[in-house]
Design a protein around this motif. Structure first.
Motif, short mmCIF file in Angstrom:
data_model
loop_
_atom_site.label_atom_id
_atom_site.label_comp_id
_atom_site.label_asym_id
_atom_site.label_seq_id
_atom_site.Cartn_x
_atom_site.Cartn_y
_atom_site.Cartn_z
N ALA A 23 0.80 -1.33 -0.02
CA ALA A 23 0.01 0.05 -0.14
C ALA A 23 0.75 1.26 0.07
O ALA A 23 0.29 2.35 0.02
N GLY A 24 2.19 1.13 0.01
CA GLY A 24 3.03 2.30 0.12
C GLY A 24 3.32 2.75 1.64
O GLY A 24 4.11 3.84 1.58
N LEU A 25 2.70 2.10 2.42
CA LEU A 25 2.72 2.76 3.82
C LEU A 25 3.96 2.39 4.48
O LEU A 25 4.55 2.94 5.47
N ASP A 26 4.83 1.34 3.94
CA ASP A 26 5.95 0.72 4.62
C ASP A 26 7.07 1.59 4.41
O ASP A 26 8.03 1.90 5.15
N ALA A 27 7.04 2.32 3.27
CA ALA A 27 7.95 3.31 2.95
C ALA A 27 8.10 4.78 3.81
O ALA A 27 9.13 5.48 3.66
N LEU A 28 6.83 4.74 4.63
CA LEU A 28 6.48 5.87 5.24
C LEU A 28 7.10 5.51 6.93
O LEU A 28 6.62 4.61 7.17
N ARG A 29 7.85 6.45 7.62
CA ARG A 29 7.98 6.37 8.86
C ARG A 29 7.55 7.43 9.80
O ARG A 29 7.87 8.76 9.14
N LEU A 30 6.78 7.27 10.95
CA LEU A 30 6.46 8.41 11.70
C LEU A 30 7.65 8.72 12.57
O LEU A 30 8.28 7.96 12.56
N ARG A 31 7.84 10.01 12.70
CA ARG A 31 8.89 10.54 13.62
C ARG A 31 8.62 9.73 14.90
O ARG A 31 7.62 9.33 15.36
N HIS A 32 9.78 9.82 15.60
CA HIS A 32 9.67 8.91 17.06
C HIS A 32 10.20 9.76 17.97
O HIS A 32 11.49 10.46 17.84
N ARG A 33 9.51 10.48 18.89
CA ARG A 33 9.78 11.09 19.73
C ARG A 33 10.16 10.45 21.14
O ARG A 33 9.23 10.09 21.77
N ALA A 34 11.37 10.47 21.44
CA ALA A 34 11.87 9.86 22.87
C ALA A 34 11.17 10.70 23.93
O ALA A 34 10.93 10.08 25.03
N LEU A 35 10.84 11.88 23.70
CA LEU A 35 10.07 12.85 24.79
C LEU A 35 9.03 13.36 24.04
O LEU A 35 8.88 14.39 23.40
N PRO A 36 7.80 12.50 24.12
CA PRO A 36 6.46 12.75 23.44
C PRO A 36 5.79 13.90 23.90
O PRO A 36 5.20 14.52 23.33
N GLY A 37 6.48 14.74 25.19
CA GLY A 37 5.94 15.85 25.29
C GLY A 37 4.51 16.07 26.24
O GLY A 37 3.97 16.97 26.49
N ARG A 38 3.86 14.71 26.47
CA ARG A 38 2.52 14.74 27.02
C ARG A 38 2.23 13.23 27.47
O ARG A 38 3.11 12.44 27.09
N ASP A 39 1.60 13.17 28.50
CA ASP A 39 1.07 11.88 28.98
C ASP A 39 0.37 11.03 27.90
O ASP A 39 -0.48 11.80 27.33
N LEU A 40 0.53 9.86 27.81
CA LEU A 40 -0.10 8.82 26.76
C LEU A 40 -1.50 9.04 27.01
O LEU A 40 -2.42 9.07 26.10
N VAL A 89 0.15 7.95 17.84
CA VAL A 89 0.11 9.57 17.93
C VAL A 89 0.97 10.15 18.74
O VAL A 89 1.45 11.25 18.67
N TRP A 90 1.20 9.39 20.03
CA TRP A 90 1.85 9.97 21.08
C TRP A 90 3.24 10.12 20.93
O TRP A 90 3.95 11.22 20.99
N ALA A 91 3.68 8.70 20.43
CA ALA A 91 4.94 8.89 20.35
C ALA A 91 5.63 9.66 18.88
O ALA A 91 6.85 9.96 18.88
N ALA A 92 4.77 10.05 18.30
CA ALA A 92 5.20 10.77 16.88
C ALA A 92 5.26 12.33 17.52
O ALA A 92 5.55 13.13 16.67
N GLY A 93 4.65 12.53 18.59
CA GLY A 93 4.78 13.93 19.17
C GLY A 93 3.40 14.66 18.90
O GLY A 93 3.46 16.01 19.21
N ALA A 94 2.39 14.14 18.62
CA ALA A 94 1.22 15.03 18.37
C ALA A 94 0.26 14.85 19.42
O ALA A 94 -0.01 13.87 20.14
#
Ligand SMILES: Cc1cc2nc3c(=O)[nH]c(=O)nc-3n(C[C@H](O)[C@H](O)[C@H](O)COP(=O)(O)O)c2cc1C
Length: 334
Positions: free
Chosen positions: A29-46, A315-320
């Motif tokens: 589906a072309g989704l494997d080629a995309l990676r979400l950013r990984h924020r080790a400091l997500p900035g909020r509680d899950l 969503v959380w780990a991508a920083g959104a």
């Protein structure tokens, strides 16, 4: 000559064959080629990440749909009951399978609808059924649905021995259904080959409330029809990787009609892939075959819960802060 199957016979074949191996597009589906950013400091509680979304005036607990599948046979009734219970329990949308059989026999209602009522329920018809002007209104009323999803499936119908290929009038019929059902929403979807941006622009001009691109990368309806019929199989083989991969279809649709809500589906396997679709600009993501397999094993609600949990973590780990806030910025630069 091939013996043509009746509509219920075809629906039973589809449920059985779509769950078997050998029905997936040979390209992803072309989704494997995309990676979400990984924020080790997500900035909020899950727990503070919000997934709630409003679509067509209804609030969904998460921007997810069970894509259109089935109806009209006893097995379809069992699958639909489990899918409806899962969607209602988790507050997500459900598009029922094609209501063509129900229009022919109102006694089949129980194979489509059960007591469980998801927050957003769409009826579904093929564009060919709209040649009967009353069909759109009748199916929505029969199913007490919140709107109508219309499928376009030119490749499937052309390969299928009993098929009625999408007519040249399809766009006019869709525009008329939009007017007839107003103010209820009309969504137009493919069935797993995606849509060209030019199609999306035409559908937006016809007044549809959203498109569901149903891109290539998951269930391939040429291959499903090919498994039903040896003649169809020879033709279908060349379409094993035909179509617009889901990631490209979402990007193209968003660019072609920036104000039109775009639903992403076709080969979406989990909540991380759903999050990638949202980051590309989709308002929601849909899954069909994955949830069919789960429903057949009576684990549909658990499967939906897993997708929602995956989406929340992604969503959380991508920083959104929320699913609705996911944007191209949350994808890693390629
Ligand atoms: C058993 C089965 C039956 C389906 N029937 C319909 C249908 O009646 N109407 C429709 O619009 N799409 C139908 N689809 C297509 C799905 O809604 C979806 O667009 C397609 O399977 C691609 O998604 P997937 O890769 O997640 O399976 C069906 C899919 C499956 C697996």
């Amino acid at each position: 000559m091939t013996e043509l199957a009746s509509l219920p016979g075809r629906k039973a074949d589809h449920l059985r064959i779509a769950a078997q191996p050998g029905v997936l597009h040979t390209r992803g589906a072309g989704l494997d080629a995309l990676r979400l950013r990984h924020r080790a400091l997500p900035g909020r509680d899950l727990a503070d990440v919000s997934l709630a979304t409003t679509l067509f005036g209804q609030t969904l607990a998460a921007p997810l749909f069970v894509s259109a599948m089935t109806g009209g046979t006893p097995e379809a009734g069992r699958v639909n009951m489990r899918l409806a219970e899962a969607a209602a329990e988790h507050g997500i949308g459900l598009t029922l399978g094609s209501g063509r059989a129900l229009l022919q026999d109102a006694g089949l209602l129980g194979t489509y609808r059960s007591a469980a009522r998801p927050p957003l329920l769409l009826a579904n018809l093929g564009s060919s059924q709209l040649q009967d002007r009353d069909a759109a209104r009748r199916i929505v009323d029969l199913l007490d649905a919140d709107g109508l999803s219309i499928h376009l499936n030119p490749i499937q119908e052309a390969v299928q021995p009993e098929g009625e290929p999408v007519s040249a009038r399809a766009l006019d019929d869709i525009a008329r259904a939009v007017a007839d059902l107003h103010p209820l929403p009309v969504v137009v979807k493919e069935v797993g080959f995606g849509m060209d941006p030019e199609d999306v622009a035409l559908l937006a001009a016809a007044g549809v409330a959203a498109v569901d691109v149903a891109g290539a990368g998951g269930t391939n309806w040429a291959l499903v029809e090919g498994q039903r019929d040896p003649g169809a199989q020879a033709v279908a083989a060349a379409f094993a990787d035909w179509g617009v991969p889901t990631a490209d279809a979402v990007r193209g649709a968003v660019a072609a009609a920036p104000a039109l809500p775009v639903i992403a589906s076709g080969g979406v396997r989990d909540g991380v892939e759903a999050a990638k679709c949202l980051a590309l600009g989709a308002v929601a993501a849909g899954l069909a075959r994955q949830l069919l397999l789960a429903a057949q094993e009576d684990r549909a609600a658990a499967a939906v819960a897993t997708v929602i949990e995956q989406l929340r973590i992604a969503v959380w780990a991508a920083g959104a802060p929320s699913a609705a806030a996911l944007a191209p910025d949350h994808l890693q630069a390629s």
